[in-house]
Motif scaffolding. Structure first.
Motif, PDB file in Angstrom:
ATOM      1  N   HIS A 234      20.672   4.210 124.188  1.00 21.07           N
ATOM      2  CA  HIS A 234      19.515   4.034 123.302  1.00 21.07           C
ATOM      3  C   HIS A 234      20.047   3.921 121.881  1.00 21.07           C
ATOM      4  CE1 HIS A 234      16.179   5.917 120.828  1.00 21.07           C
ATOM      5  NE2 HIS A 234      15.618   4.833 121.325  1.00 21.07           N
ATOM      6  N   MET A 235      19.569   2.908 121.130  1.00 21.92           N
ATOM      7  CA  MET A 235      20.056   2.683 119.768  1.00 21.92           C
ATOM      8  C   MET A 235      18.878   2.481 118.820  1.00 21.92           C
ATOM      9  SD  MET A 235      23.182   0.038 120.401  1.00 21.92           S
ATOM     10  CE  MET A 235      24.481   0.403 121.556  1.00 21.92           C
ATOM     11  N   VAL A 236      19.012   3.043 117.615  1.00 17.14           N
ATOM     12  CA  VAL A 236      18.026   2.860 116.556  1.00 17.14           C
ATOM     13  C   VAL A 236      18.788   2.505 115.282  1.00 17.14           C
ATOM     14  CG1 VAL A 236      16.210   3.941 115.176  1.00 17.14           C
ATOM     15  CG2 VAL A 236      16.454   4.545 117.604  1.00 17.14           C
ATOM     16  N   PHE A 237      18.408   1.382 114.659  1.00 17.50           N
ATOM     17  CA  PHE A 237      19.055   0.937 113.431  1.00 17.50           C
ATOM     18  C   PHE A 237      17.996   0.612 112.388  1.00 17.50           C
ATOM     19  CE2 PHE A 237      22.041  -0.874 116.739  1.00 17.50           C
ATOM     20  CZ  PHE A 237      23.011   0.104 116.588  1.00 17.50           C
ATOM     21  N   ASN A 238      18.229   1.077 111.178  1.00 17.33           N
ATOM     22  CA  ASN A 238      17.395   0.693 110.049  1.00 17.33           C
ATOM     23  C   ASN A 238      18.031  -0.518 109.374  1.00 17.33           C
ATOM     24  OD1 ASN A 238      15.170   2.675 109.971  1.00 17.33           O
ATOM     25  ND2 ASN A 238      16.896   4.092 109.976  1.00 17.33           N
ATOM     26  N   LYS A 239      17.400  -1.026 108.346  1.00 16.35           N
ATOM     27  CA  LYS A 239      17.885  -2.236 107.675  1.00 16.35           C
ATOM     28  C   LYS A 239      19.364  -2.106 107.302  1.00 16.35           C
ATOM     29  CE  LYS A 239      17.257  -5.467 104.042  1.00 16.35           C
ATOM     30  NZ  LYS A 239      16.421  -6.477 103.648  1.00 16.35           N
ATOM     31  N   ASP A 240      20.127  -3.139 107.597  1.00 18.35           N
ATOM     32  CA  ASP A 240      21.559  -3.267 107.307  1.00 18.35           C
ATOM     33  C   ASP A 240      22.439  -2.336 108.140  1.00 18.35           C
ATOM     34  OD1 ASP A 240      21.062  -5.297 105.434  1.00 18.35           O
ATOM     35  OD2 ASP A 240      20.729  -3.825 103.845  1.00 18.35           O
ATOM     36  N   GLU A 241      21.873  -1.678 109.152  1.00 19.72           N
ATOM     37  CA  GLU A 241      22.680  -0.867 110.069  1.00 19.72           C
ATOM     38  C   GLU A 241      22.945  -1.679 111.338  1.00 19.72           C
ATOM     39  OE1 GLU A 241      21.211   3.630 108.905  1.00 19.72           O
ATOM     40  OE2 GLU A 241      20.245   2.637 110.602  1.00 19.72           O
ATOM     41  N   GLY A 242      23.983  -1.269 112.073  1.00 23.44           N
ATOM     42  CA  GLY A 242      24.313  -1.932 113.326  1.00 23.44           C
ATOM     43  C   GLY A 242      25.594  -1.379 113.895  1.00 23.44           C
ATOM     44  N   LEU A 243      26.227  -2.165 114.720  1.00 29.20           N
ATOM     45  CA  LEU A 243      27.477  -1.766 115.366  1.00 29.20           C
ATOM     46  C   LEU A 243      28.643  -2.506 114.721  1.00 29.20           C
ATOM     47  CD1 LEU A 243      26.332  -2.059 119.090  1.00 29.20           C
ATOM     48  CD2 LEU A 243      26.586   0.048 117.742  1.00 29.20           C
ATOM     49  N   PRO A 244      29.829  -1.917 114.769  1.00 31.40           N
ATOM     50  CA  PRO A 244      31.008  -2.676 114.340  1.00 31.40           C
ATOM     51  C   PRO A 244      31.197  -3.881 115.270  1.00 31.40           C
ATOM     52  CG  PRO A 244      31.559  -0.357 114.736  1.00 31.40           C
ATOM     53  CD  PRO A 244      30.158  -0.574 115.211  1.00 31.40           C
ATOM     54  N   GLU A 245      31.726  -4.973 114.734  1.00 26.64           N
ATOM     55  CA  GLU A 245      32.002  -6.125 115.578  1.00 26.64           C
ATOM     56  C   GLU A 245      32.945  -5.703 116.699  1.00 26.64           C
ATOM     57  OE1 GLU A 245      32.366 -10.429 114.131  1.00 26.64           O
ATOM     58  OE2 GLU A 245      34.441  -9.724 114.315  1.00 26.64           O
ATOM     59  N   HIS A 246      32.648  -6.137 117.917  1.00 23.78           N
ATOM     60  CA  HIS A 246      33.450  -5.741 119.075  1.00 23.78           C
ATOM     61  C   HIS A 246      33.255  -6.753 120.199  1.00 23.78           C
ATOM     62  CE1 HIS A 246      29.448  -4.166 119.969  1.00 23.78           C
ATOM     63  NE2 HIS A 246      29.801  -4.091 121.240  1.00 23.78           N
TER      64      HIS A 246
END
Length: 104
Positions: free
Chosen positions: A29-41
């Motif tokens: 389960h993932m929650v991201f606000n503006k400009d958040e995310g995962l590192p490129e992978h």
């Protein structure tokens, strides 16, 4: 009790919750606000992403960023470069399933 029960947060705060990690699947389960995310992978299994709310901005391989609104389900093959972000004001919430579970 036969079943196992797993709970995920209902917050608007950043979250990457590894709920089920067994030999069959990884369920995250993932929650991201503006400009958040995962590192490129690179994907380490087949990845199924369900957008529960918000809009997912994702670049796969050498493609431009594509946007997917809530209600979208993406199927991404193994060994694909992924760049996952929330570029919008609304909170992004995802369920990510990896199947089969990546070999450790």
């Amino acid at each position: 009790m036969i079943e196992q029960v797993f709970n995920y947060s209902t917050t608007d705060d950043f979250a990457v919750e590894k709920l089920i990690f067994d030999d069959n699947i990884n369920y995250i389960h993932m929650v991201f606000n503006k400009d958040e995310g995962l590192p490129e992978h690179f994907s380490n299994s087949n990845v199924y992403m369900t957008v529960l709310r918000g809009t997912l901005s994702i670049a796969l391989g050498d493609q431009e960023v594509h946007r997917y609104p809530k209600g979208s389900i993406l199927k991404i093959p193994v060994d694909i470069k992924m760049n996952v972000k929330n570029r919008d004001e609304e909170t992004l919430e995802l369920i990510v399933v990896k199947a089969p579970a990546p070999v450790k």
